[in-house]
Design a protein around this motif. Structure first.
Motif, short mmCIF file in Angstrom:
data_model
loop_
_atom_site.label_atom_id
_atom_site.label_comp_id
_atom_site.label_asym_id
_atom_site.label_seq_id
_atom_site.Cartn_x
_atom_site.Cartn_y
_atom_site.Cartn_z
N THR A 1 0.84 -1.21 0.00
CA THR A 1 0.00 0.00 0.00
C THR A 1 0.86 1.25 0.00
N LEU A 2 1.88 1.28 0.86
CA LEU A 2 2.77 2.43 0.92
C LEU A 2 3.58 2.57 -0.38
N GLU B 1 1.62 4.03 -3.29
CA GLU B 1 1.37 5.46 -3.12
C GLU B 1 2.63 6.27 -3.39
N THR C 1 2.02 1.90 10.00
CA THR C 1 0.98 1.92 8.98
C THR C 1 -0.43 1.96 9.55
N LEU D 1 -2.51 7.29 5.96
CA LEU D 1 -1.69 6.92 4.81
C LEU D 1 -1.04 8.13 4.16
#
Length: 206
Positions: free
Chosen positions: A15-16, A19, A156, A160
């Motif tokens: 997810t990180l 992004e 996390t 975000l």
């Protein structure tokens, strides 16, 4: 730059990383893209453990070839077991050194309860063993594995967008530090050669 996004499965690495890639150009590599071709439903067992080192060697070869061509790489892989291995630490540093890439490490982490919940919710078959053998899994791959490398810790569980800003600030800061070091090194070479030749350098001399 070689940007390692590390952390136990379910810690929020992907997810990180995705992004970050919306805001920073780099080649994205995920160990699952290689391993899933052979073991789509598991990450344990004798057959997997036998081939695991080869999967990672293939991954690092792809990393190094991209770095040689001037591409920054975001490598999304747990590297929890590997962080505890001095041989692996030397290997990854040598990859960065050979390609003159800045090694940047970001660790994703969260509380154990949230980690377990995430693995349950995402429902991947490869996570079944982890959930069925939870304590053994966390013993092998601790959330807070000791980190020898300079790194940024990202919780996390936090927002975000804020985490992405922290990560980008860390990446750009480390990259600028690398450029300054390289600039000082090149200036030192230029000054040494100028003193030796008694004049200014041509482009071909650099």
């Amino acid at each position: 730059c070689l940007i390692l996004i590390v952390g136990v499965a379910g810690s929020g690495k992907t997810t990180l990383a995705k992004e970050i890639l919306r805001r920073l150009w780099a080649v994205y590599l995920d160990n699952n893209h290689i391993v899933d071709a052979f073991f789509p439903h598991t990450r344990n067992g004798r057959a997997y453990e036998k081939l695991r080192p080869r999967f990672y060697r293939a991954l690092y070869t792809i990393v190094e070839e991209n770095l040689k061509r001037g591409n920054s790489v975001v490598l999304d892989a747990p590297h929890v077991k590997e962080m505890q291995d001095s041989g692996w630490r030397r290997l990854i540093k040598s990859v960065a050194a050979r390609t003159k890439a800045k090694l940047i490490v970001i660790r994703c982490r969260c509380a154990e309860r949230l980690l377990c919940s995430r693995l349950q919710v995402r429902g991947e078959k490869r996570d079944r063993w982890k959930l069925d053998h939870w304590k053994e899994f966390l013993t092998e791959q601790p959330i807070d594995v000791p980190m020898v490398f300079s790194h940024l810790d990202i919780d996390t569980a936090e927002d975000l967008s804020s985490n992405v800003k922290l990560a980008l600030r860390h990446i750009t800061g480390r990259a600028k530090q690398r450029r300054k070091q390289r600039s000082r090194f090149l200036n030192h070479i230029r000054e040494s050669d100028t003193r030796r030749t008694g004049g200014t350098l041509s482009v071909n001399q650099l």
